[in-house]
Design an enzyme around this catalytic site. Structure first.
Site, short mmCIF file in Angstrom:
data_model
loop_
_atom_site.label_atom_id
_atom_site.label_comp_id
_atom_site.label_asym_id
_atom_site.label_seq_id
_atom_site.Cartn_x
_atom_site.Cartn_y
_atom_site.Cartn_z
N GLU A 21 8.56 3.69 14.05
CA GLU A 21 9.35 4.07 12.87
C GLU A 21 9.29 5.58 12.72
O GLU A 21 8.39 6.25 13.24
CB GLU A 21 8.79 3.37 11.63
N ARG A 65 11.19 4.09 5.06
CA ARG A 65 11.02 4.33 6.50
C ARG A 65 11.86 3.33 7.30
O ARG A 65 12.36 3.63 8.37
CB ARG A 65 9.53 4.19 6.85
N CYS A 109 -3.11 1.83 6.75
CA CYS A 109 -3.29 1.27 8.09
C CYS A 109 -3.86 2.30 9.06
O CYS A 109 -4.48 1.93 10.05
CB CYS A 109 -1.95 0.74 8.59
N GLU A 121 4.80 -3.28 12.34
CA GLU A 121 3.81 -2.23 12.05
C GLU A 121 2.62 -2.94 11.43
O GLU A 121 2.65 -3.32 10.26
CB GLU A 121 4.41 -1.20 11.07
N THR A 178 -1.78 -8.08 10.75
CA THR A 178 -1.51 -8.63 12.08
C THR A 178 -1.33 -10.14 12.01
O THR A 178 -0.46 -10.70 12.71
CB THR A 178 -2.65 -8.24 13.04
N ASN A 225 0.81 -1.23 0.00
CA ASN A 225 0.00 0.00 0.00
C ASN A 225 0.84 1.28 0.00
O ASN A 225 0.37 2.32 -0.46
CB ASN A 225 -1.04 -0.02 1.12
N PRO A 230 9.86 -7.10 -0.89
CA PRO A 230 8.68 -6.27 -1.13
C PRO A 230 7.45 -7.14 -1.36
O PRO A 230 7.57 -8.35 -1.52
CB PRO A 230 9.05 -5.51 -2.41
P1 NAP Z 1 0.33 -8.97 4.38
O1 NAP Z 1 -0.46 -9.93 3.62
O2 NAP Z 1 0.63 -9.30 5.80
O3 NAP Z 1 1.68 -8.77 3.53
C1 NAP Z 1 2.69 -7.87 3.91
C2 NAP Z 1 4.02 -8.40 3.42
O4 NAP Z 1 4.30 -9.64 4.06
C3 NAP Z 1 4.04 -8.70 1.92
O5 NAP Z 1 5.34 -8.45 1.43
C4 NAP Z 1 3.72 -10.17 1.88
O6 NAP Z 1 4.15 -10.81 0.71
C5 NAP Z 1 4.52 -10.63 3.07
N1 NAP Z 1 4.09 -11.91 3.60
C6 NAP Z 1 2.85 -12.44 3.67
N2 NAP Z 1 2.90 -13.63 4.29
C7 NAP Z 1 4.20 -13.86 4.62
C8 NAP Z 1 4.90 -14.92 5.28
N3 NAP Z 1 4.26 -15.98 5.76
N4 NAP Z 1 6.23 -14.79 5.44
C9 NAP Z 1 6.88 -13.71 4.98
N5 NAP Z 1 6.28 -12.69 4.34
C10 NAP Z 1 4.95 -12.76 4.18
O7 NAP Z 1 -0.33 -7.55 4.40
P2 NAP Z 1 -0.94 -6.76 3.15
O8 NAP Z 1 -2.33 -7.22 2.93
O9 NAP Z 1 0.01 -6.77 2.03
O10 NAP Z 1 -0.95 -5.25 3.72
C11 NAP Z 1 -2.05 -4.72 4.35
C12 NAP Z 1 -1.88 -4.79 5.86
O11 NAP Z 1 -0.72 -4.06 6.23
C13 NAP Z 1 -3.03 -4.14 6.58
O12 NAP Z 1 -3.38 -4.92 7.69
C14 NAP Z 1 -2.46 -2.81 7.04
O13 NAP Z 1 -3.08 -2.28 8.16
C15 NAP Z 1 -1.03 -3.18 7.29
N6 NAP Z 1 -0.16 -1.99 7.22
C16 NAP Z 1 0.33 -1.51 8.40
C17 NAP Z 1 1.13 -0.36 8.38
C18 NAP Z 1 1.69 0.18 9.66
O14 NAP Z 1 2.61 0.99 9.60
N7 NAP Z 1 1.18 -0.21 10.84
C19 NAP Z 1 1.41 0.28 7.17
C20 NAP Z 1 0.89 -0.25 6.00
C21 NAP Z 1 0.10 -1.40 6.05
P3 NAP Z 1 3.11 -11.04 -0.51
O15 NAP Z 1 2.75 -9.70 -1.01
O16 NAP Z 1 3.90 -11.83 -1.46
O17 NAP Z 1 1.94 -11.76 0.07
#
Ligand code: NAP
Length: 524
Positions: A502, A201, A328, A294, A274, A193, A217
């Protein structure tokens, strides 16, 4: 300008990232002079991973396709890294750490400063790329480039202020002090996103501290990460200090296992959901690694009856609908005092009607698509659940006629705190409005979530603001303000929204260990 730059991307991406058909995504190629005299897209964007200083294909030439959610077509393909590339990247980072960690903060700052300048010089082309991969409107992508580059500039300066401290010694024959030291190789796992900002960051802080990094990424946005690596290399970042390993969603778990368990990786910094964060924490616990998490949020947006409703609606639009609600810190639960609810709802629905839904690359677009069909289906599920339990559609509530993953910006009234849209992260353009009467009630609803990232409060009653800010169980609060993220401020959450901070000076110390030194034998 935007059309020229798109043509530039078109001309140079095509041969490099292997578009399935030239007319499929970017249309006929034209020759347009480059605004970036020193970099062409041919050198910024390519199909190779960046592994320990080498630009290379993945083992066996494996690749995955990257989609453009705006146009619903394939943007190109890129190296699909796995364990062999991750192993090589970690070894390279460990070797590079031996010299990078011994450079001065001033030297590291110079490289980061050059990287910052190169990002800003290439702001428009980077923005085009972010829009192509993520679907966000161009004006948002430009803002992201500036925000992302800002972390490099901030940490270039902040690295020189990574002070330790002298301790008033408990014995007269000793000198005691504590010095921060870079902790080693850091693995950075980032979401789609904010494909640029979530990298800088973390990497800005890690590199300024003297660490080396291996970046994984998101599957949806690898090209932005690789373009940043090209610019970092051009800025003078030494070989091996930063690797970028694109990988498909199916390779992500094994990559996660390798990075979290590798004995040479000393830190895992993750931004994402999460659920994934908990899995990575579990893996990292085996090696007792430092972690930054995060994670998700469920931000309450509280409007009291003393609030300036116009300002609150402006804030609601900014914080709810930015990147189609896929941030987020997006407001999720709109907790509106009964006395101003009607006013708030009618002003909000008027403001929502002004959105121009379209492809991010079209200049008039103010809201783009969701990242993919799963995200769209999740919003649909939340709307359906809310309507079945008594909520009402004020506006939107359905897919957009553009098809693909486009959804109308939506406002639902009469939502209750137990509905799915009030208890699960929506990550879409849906504002769920809940009515409240008292401070106690609103604090109870706001704090009832396992998440605690951001919250927003609109009120002109000063004492009330202080009571609510003190009572909210979150990491960040915007008071009469919805745009709270900035490089200077600590970003992060409490409860299941994460660990660590961060940005700000706190961000730097996430990549340093404190070494206490007791220097004895000083007595004559
Ligand atoms: P996600 O599915 O958890 O994926 C985030 C990253 O982790 C991606 O690079 C993903 O790769 C990787 N990943 C997924 N499963 C993994 C595993 N088992 N081992 C290692 N890496 C793994 O999250 P998302 O849907 O992309 O992002 C949205 C979420 O991020 C939301 O919950 C949002 O709130 C949160 N977010 C938080 C912040 C903050 O600063 N708190 C900022 C931005 C977003 P793939 O893409 O290949 O699946």
């Amino acid at each position: 300008m935007s059309r020229l730059l798109l043509s530039q991307v078109r001309r140079l991406l095509v041969p490099q990232i292997g578009l399935l058909a030239q007319e499929s995504y970017l249309g006929p190629m034209t020759s347009v002079p480059s605004r970036c005299s020193s970099f062409s897209w041919a050198t910024l964007v390519g199909p190779e991973a960046h592994v320990a200083g080498c630009w290379c294909e993945a083992k066996g030439g494996d690749r995955f396709e990257v989609l453009d959610p705006g146009w619903g077509r394939t943007l190109g393909s890129v190296a699909n890294c796995g364990s062999p590339e991750a192993e090589a990247a970690v070894l390279g980072a460990h070797e590079a750490f031996q010299t990078w960690s011994k450079t001065t903060a001033k030297e590291r700052g110079r490289v980061l400063q050059r990287w910052y300048s190169l990002m800003m010089e290439n702001e428009d082309v980077l923005a085009e790329l972010i829009t192509a991969e993520s679907g966000k409107p161009l004006f948002e992508s430009r803002a992201e480039v500036a925000y992302a580059a800002g972390f490099l500039q901030w940490f270039a300066e902040e690295g020189r202020r990574a002070y330790g401290h002298v301790i008033p010694a408990s014995r007269s024959d000793c000198l005691m002090f504590a010095v921060p030291q870079p902790l080693g190789v850091a693995a950075l796992i980032t979401p789609w996103n904010f494909p640029a900002a979530m990298i800088t960051r973390k990497a800005g802080a890690a590199l300024a501290a003297g660490c080396t990094v291996v970046i994984k990424p998101a599957e949806d946005t690898p090209f932005t990460a690789l373009a940043l690596a090209r610019l970092a290399e051009a800025a003078g970042l030494p070989s091996g200090v930063m690797s970028v390993l694109p990988c498909s969603r199916s390779n992500a778990p094994s990559m996660g296992v390798l990075l979290c368990r590798h004995p040479l990786v000393r830190k895992i910094s993750f931004t994402g959901s999460t659920a994934t964060g908990k899995e990575l924490l579990r893996l990292a616990a085996q090696g007792v690694k430092r972690v930054s998490m995060e994670l998700g949020g469920l931000a309450p947006f509280i409007v009291f009856d003393s609030a300036d409703v116009g300002a609150a609606v402006k804030g609601a639009i900014a914080s709810k609908f930015r990147f189609s609600g896929q941030t987020c810190v997006c407001s999720q639960r709109f907790l509106i005092h009964r006395r101003v609810q009607e006013d708030f709802l009618s002003s909000l629905s008027k403001a929502v009607a002004d959105f121009r839904v379209g492809r991010g690359s079209e200049p008039e677009t103010t809201m783009g698509p969701l990242i993919n069909s799963h995200a769209l289906e999740k919003v649909e599920r939340h709307v359906k659940d809310a309507l079945e339990h008594g909520a009402n559609v004020v506006c939107g509530g359905k897919r957009h006629s553009l098809g693909g993953s486009f959804y109308h910006p939506t406002v639902l009234a009469d939502v209750t705190p137990t509905m799915a849209c009030a208890t699960e992260e929506i990550f879409g353009p849906l504002a769920a409005v809940i009515t409240f009467d008292t401070e106690e009630e609103v604090l109870a609803i706001a704090n009832s979530s396992p998440f605690g990232l951001a919250a927003y409060v609109y009120s002109r009653d000063l004492a009330q603001v202080v009571r609510i800010v003190q009572g909210l169980d979150v990491g960040m609060v915007g008071v009469n303000e919805a745009a709270i993220s900035t490089v200077e401020a600590p970003f992060g959450g409490v409860k299941e929204s994460g660990l660590g901070r961060e940005g700000s000076f706190h961000g730097l110390h996430e990549y340093m260990n404190i070494k206490y030194v007791c220097y004895g034998g000083l007595q004559n």
